[in-house]
Enzyme design. Structure first.
Site, PDB file in Angstrom:
ATOM      1  N   ASP A 181     -10.509  -3.500  -1.496  1.00 15.43           N
ATOM      2  CA  ASP A 181      -9.399  -2.565  -1.381  1.00 15.43           C
ATOM      3  C   ASP A 181      -8.472  -3.053  -0.265  1.00 15.43           C
ATOM      4  OD1 ASP A 181      -7.848  -0.329  -1.797  1.00 15.43           O
ATOM      5  OD2 ASP A 181      -9.310   1.107  -1.024  1.00 15.43           O
ATOM      6  N   ASP A 219     -17.721   3.985  -0.506  1.00 20.05           N
ATOM      7  CA  ASP A 219     -16.447   3.662   0.136  1.00 20.05           C
ATOM      8  C   ASP A 219     -16.702   3.282   1.607  1.00 20.05           C
ATOM      9  OD1 ASP A 219     -13.628   3.584   0.696  1.00 20.05           O
ATOM     10  OD2 ASP A 219     -13.297   5.021  -0.915  1.00 20.05           O
ATOM     11  N   ARG A 274      -7.513  -4.087  -5.657  1.00 17.38           N
ATOM     12  CA  ARG A 274      -6.312  -3.260  -5.765  1.00 17.38           C
ATOM     13  C   ARG A 274      -5.056  -4.132  -5.845  1.00 17.38           C
ATOM     14  NH1 ARG A 274      -4.862   1.528  -1.527  1.00 17.38           N
ATOM     15  NH2 ARG A 274      -4.182  -0.215  -0.229  1.00 17.38           N
ATOM     16  N   ASP A 329      -3.955   4.596  -5.777  1.00 18.95           N
ATOM     17  CA  ASP A 329      -4.159   5.965  -5.289  1.00 18.95           C
ATOM     18  C   ASP A 329      -3.281   6.952  -6.044  1.00 18.95           C
ATOM     19  OD1 ASP A 329      -5.900   4.803  -3.536  1.00 18.95           O
ATOM     20  OD2 ASP A 329      -4.537   4.831  -1.831  1.00 18.95           O
ATOM     21  N   HIS A 389     -12.990   8.788  -9.332  1.00 16.55           N
ATOM     22  CA  HIS A 389     -12.861   8.542  -7.898  1.00 16.55           C
ATOM     23  C   HIS A 389     -12.046   9.674  -7.291  1.00 16.55           C
ATOM     24  CE1 HIS A 389     -12.828   6.487  -4.161  1.00 16.55           C
ATOM     25  NE2 HIS A 389     -11.611   5.958  -4.242  1.00 16.55           N
ATOM     26  N   ASP A 434       0.864  -1.174   0.000  1.00 19.30           N
ATOM     27  CA  ASP A 434       0.000   0.000   0.000  1.00 19.30           C
ATOM     28  C   ASP A 434       0.904   1.227   0.000  1.00 19.30           C
ATOM     29  OD1 ASP A 434      -1.766   2.055   0.455  1.00 19.30           O
ATOM     30  OD2 ASP A 434      -2.613   1.242   2.301  1.00 19.30           O
TER      31      ASP A 434
END
Length: 940
Positions: A539, A426, A598, A614, A672, A280
């Site tokens: 996610d 979300d 993701r 992101d 998004h 991440d």
């Protein structure tokens, strides 16, 4: 406030994480020098291989060759297994001959045990053996000392293994400073000789040197490694593996996503290797080899002569080094080599380094790009065939506030005449970050909300992340804990870490019983408030652990008997796998799922879509979305997109418009934004920008028949939907490094505008002797040229290849489902030879009936000899559509005297037509024939 419900330490951590420059903190993530095994392996020098093939151990059966290798430095033996696979592939496996304990071998990625073909021994002497690989005079040469494999075609070396001598296999061993109980003493004595330390480890037996030994082991990170505040105790000790591959004649290699980098992979000499380790990474940087959310260990090599692939089946942390003998040469230097008649053959060398597991590599020998895609698909499967609606436009934000907000956004699209199919929720829609729940105050009647969307033939996606709030009042947590389904820490307790809910447990998705239970939670009577028009987003499934090393799970966490270090990159695949199965099960196996993930690995394409994570509202992030998705498509994942507008920061209106125009021509099309950014629904930027965005979205919807057809082919054959130009023009060297434009299938070329304030772009139109038609103006351009295209803010440069036929739907409605039975318009672009071909694919758009019951229409559209015809490509299929052919537009046409429609019942009718002589465009109006039957239009 969002953070108010989190623990104070988590609030503090997030305050640091989300503040400051909004850029990745590189200090949170390792370099190769900070990854002990990478540093050790990279310190080995080429040309000093200690491995020798013991030819006397060779055994050849009908399915494989086995051969022992020995490391002459430490006398440890390895077992080589070599397979010739159907479809022009070779598999090489190397493991310890007698490991102290089993080493991890990746399960569930291959769709079956790859079928083999017999190998035959051609010759053997004390220096090696020669084997026949069958087709096209292909040979495999095994050299004994040092060990080396060469795959040849005729006299040409296609690929070599260990030609640089960088095979390295850190065998499992007993730690020398560990006391052994009397019962185990005999075993230790037996294994000592076979377990002498690998290169670089200090070894000695007397007590005086034991402290030096322990200190060196710690410094080398073999038994213990510290990064920042985290110490990784390694009970199995060093276990890394490495192998090098040489590719003569190759200057261009691609793949190994995910990296925010150019399509053509760069050499890594003097810098870090490319890293494959699912992480991440907060607001990732561009143009570097840092690891990102997903890892697919597949690399393609391409030259004008051949395309090949290397699939390194290993799910541990992996680094990939690339070097080239032509890297750094200037154009002048290359020209000088040519003038001077330099005999140096271009070559790319690739080295794979993984922390644990075994060497299990598939060499896909092509020879064409299409062949490599088919070969890889035969191993890991093809892209899941999505519901048609999933190919339309998605509207998302972190977060839509409540049911009233959802209704207002939904209404806004109608008021501004912008189509959309999915609205997304979300993490804030849940009850305190408890997934599979709803906030009782903000979303008290989720079924009413979903029914409102059903009434408009629209859908919703909700997020379900794989970190579970540790809360004794939470049903999901209680069931996972009671069933023992959580990942364990090294001491055997449930592994816990911080994520959005605060203290969280992590389900062990490697356990098939856990995956089956997870899938059952999507049943309508389990996931309260869910309905058939609600789909799922996974996610944070790298997995993300805010207080873990490198923001992920500790490597010594346990998934059953295996450490996270062995299988880390599989976690995201398993999460998406279980979720997709849940959506299928809830419908009784009838409905196709839609699941966005993701994190991903090889084989993830079988379960849904991915996005590039992101990103940021910057022009360079818009540009990088193209090579990032192209890279994914090359290794099987066609359903890719980037957050339109950028997740972080706020785009200028120009950037937002350009991003919609680009996203409309990428496979997954979703806007998004971060919760701290201003709202950016398409109508909030003034009527002129609203109109520009509306037009881009409408272009997407008009083209949905073509998108759907491309995904049908991707599902059946593994061919990428969005592809680099060199895939279709493999001999045109001008295409090999191009990554600012792309093809959709064979027939649409797209060059998005990705420069701020651009007044023009230069597109390369490939294909000597071919023509390309601007889809907006119908202007014809010759191939094999760089074409300068003046642009305005409304321009989206798109070209249709001469010789193609593309179906569209001109009546754009509020959602794709509303367009289901609408008529088709066929755009026929003629080539200089005055022919064209295309297809039309139709099914119900959402069930598995196309596969299970052969309920679909698949037609061949052909234009030749002044006749356009539609013929059945699937005689055994059955499906009826009310859709009809409304219009035919022929580009590059001549004016006919008449146009006659002929149907199988023998009827003939004259068609009305218009001819634009200035553009050579012929428009045939209202043929009125059903889209699912045979017909012919004859021009005279």
């Amino acid at each position: 406030m969002v953070l108010a419900r989190m623990g104070p330490l988590l609030v503090l951590w997030l305050a640091v994480f989300l503040s400051g420059t909004w850029a990745v903190d590189r200090g949170n993530f390792k370099t190769c020098d900070q990854s002990a095994f990478c540093k050790r392996q990279r310190a080995l020098k080429p040309g000093q291989s200690p491995y020798r093939a013991l030819l006397e151990t060779l055994e050849l059966t009908n399915t494989k060759l086995t051969l022992q290798l020995i490391n002459d430095n430490n006398k440890v033996r390895l077992l080589l297994e070599l397979y010739r696979l159907q479809g022009n592939m070779t598999r090489v496996k190397i493991n310890e001959l007698k490991p102290l304990k089993p080493r991890f071998e990746v399960p569930d990625v291959l769709i079956n045990d790859p079928p083999t073909e017999p190998l035959s021994l051609l010759s053997q002497d004390e220096n090696g053996v020669v084997l026949s690989l069958g087709a096209d005079s292909q040979w495999l040469i095994v050299s004994a000392k040092p060990f080396r494999l060469d795959i040849m075609e005729g006299r040409e070396v296609l690929l070599s293994l260990n030609s640089r001598g960088l095979l390295a296999f850190e065998h499992l061993r007993i730690r020398k400073d560990t006391k052994v109980d009397p019962e185990g003493a005999e075993k230790k004595e037996e294994t000592d000789a076979a377990n002498e330390p690998a290169e670089g480890e200090v070894c000695g037996r007397d007590e005086e040197r034991s402290n030096t030994r322990t200190k060196t082991a710690k410094e080398d990170g073999m038994w213990e490694e510290t990064f920042k505040s985290h110490t990784d105790n390694k009970p199995n000790g060093p276990s890394s593996i490495s192998l090098d591959f040489s590719l003569p004649g190759v200057e261009h290699v691609y793949g190994i996503p995910e990296h925010a980098d150019s399509l053509k992979l760069k050499t890594t000499d003097g810098g870090d290797p490319y890293r494959l380790f699912n992480l991440d990474v907060f607001q990732y940087e561009l143009f570097n080899p840092m690891a990102l959310y997903g890892a697919i260990p597949v690399m393609l090599s391409h030259s004008a002569q051949r395309t090949m692939g290397i699939f390194w089946l290993n799910a541990a942390e992996t680094w990939v080094d690339i070097s080239s003998n032509t890297a750094g040469k200037t154009v002048f230097g290359q020209m000088l080599d040519y003038v001077q008649g330099s005999s140096e053959t271009p070559q790319t060398d690739v080295r794979w380094i993984s922390e644990s597991g075994i060497i299990d590599v598939f060499i896909m020998l092509g020879p064409t790009p299409t062949d490599v895609f088919s070969q890889y698909a035969s191993l890991t499967g093809t892209q899941a065939f999505p519901p048609l609606s999933a190919l339309a436009y998605h509207q998302c934000r972190w977060n839509y506030n409540d049911q009233e907000d959802v209704a207002a956004v939904d209404q806004g699209f109608d008021e501004h005449d912008i189509p959309y199919d999915f609205i997304w929720l979300d993490i804030e829609h849940t009850d305190g970050k408890r997934y599979f729940t709803w906030d009782p105050h903000k979303f008290p009647q989720p079924k009413d909300m979903l029914q409102g969307l059903i009434d408009k033939r629209r859908k919703m996606v909700t997020i379900v992340d794989p970190h579970i709030k540790v809360d004794s009042s939470y049903k999901i947590h209680n069931e996972i804990r009671s069933k023992g389904f959580y990942v364990k820490n090294k001491d055997g307790g449930d592994y816990e870490g911080w994520c959005w809910p605060g203290n969280s447990g992590y389900p062990d998705f490697t356990n098939p019983e856990m995956r089956a239970w997870w899938a059952s939670m999507f049943a309508y009577d389990q996931y309260e408030g869910s309905m058939e028009n609600m789909y799922t987003w996974n996610d944070m499934n790298e997995p993300s652990v805010f207080n873990g090393p490198e923001v992920t799970m500790h490597k010594d966490a346990l998934h059953g008997n295996w450490e996270n270090r062995d299988l880390h990159n599989l976690y995201g695949l398993y999460v998406q796998m279980a979720t997709a199965e849940g959506l299928i099960e809830r419908s009784g196996g009838v409905e196709r799922p839609f699941v966005l993930t993701r994190a991903f690995f090889a084989g993830s394409q079988r379960y849904g879509a991915v996005w590039t994570g992101d990103n940021t509202a910057e022009w360079d992030h818009l540009k990088i979305s193209i090579p990032m998705c192209l890279s994914l498509g090359l290794v099987g994942v066609s359903f890719c997109g980037a957050d339109v507008g950028g997740f972080f920061k706020s785009p200028s209106t120009e950037l937002l418009v350009r991003w919609y125009q680009t996203g409309a021509y990428q496979p997954f099309f979703r806007a998004h934004a971060h919760l701290d950014t201003p709202r950016r629904e398409p109508w909030l930027f003034g009527p002129e920008n609203t109109a520009l965005i509306r037009e881009a979205v409408r272009q997407r919807y008009a083209l949905l028949p073509y998108w759907y057809q491309l995904f049908y082919h991707a599902h059946h054959s593994g061919q990428p939907v969005m592809r680099p130009l060199w895939v279709e023009y493999p001999h045109d060297t001008a295409t090999f490094s191009t990554d600012d434009q792309f093809l959709l299938g064979r027939d649409l070329l797209v060059h998005p505008v990705t420069e701020e304030g651009a007044s023009g772009v230069t597109a390369y139109l490939p294909g000597k002797g071919e023509v390309w038609f601007d889809v907006h103006t119908f202007q014809k351009h010759n191939g094999a040229q760089n074409l300068y295209i003046p642009v305005t803010i409304s321009s989206i440069p798109v070209f249709q290849r001469g010789g193609s036929i593309i179906p569209r739907k001109a009546r754009v409605r509020r959602s794709s489902s509303c367009m289901e039975h609408d008529p088709y318009t066929l755009f026929v672009a003629l080539s200089p030879k005055r022919f064209a071909q295309g297809e039309l694919y139709i099914d119900d758009g959402h069930t598995f009936n196309f596969d299970k019951q052969k309920q679909f229409i698949h037609r061949r559209l052909s234009f030749a000899n002044n006749a356009l015809s539609s013929r059945n490509l699937a005689p055994g299929s059955q499906f009826i559509t009310p859709s009809w052919i409304e219009k035919i537009v022929i580009l590059g046409a001549s004016k006919p005297s008449k146009a006659t429609l002929k149907t199988p019942d023998g009827k003939e009718s004259l068609l009305e037509f218009e001819f634009d002589a200035s553009m050579s465009v012929l428009t045939l109006r209202k043929p009125g024939v059903n889209a699912g039957v045979d017909w012919t239009v004859v021009l005279q």
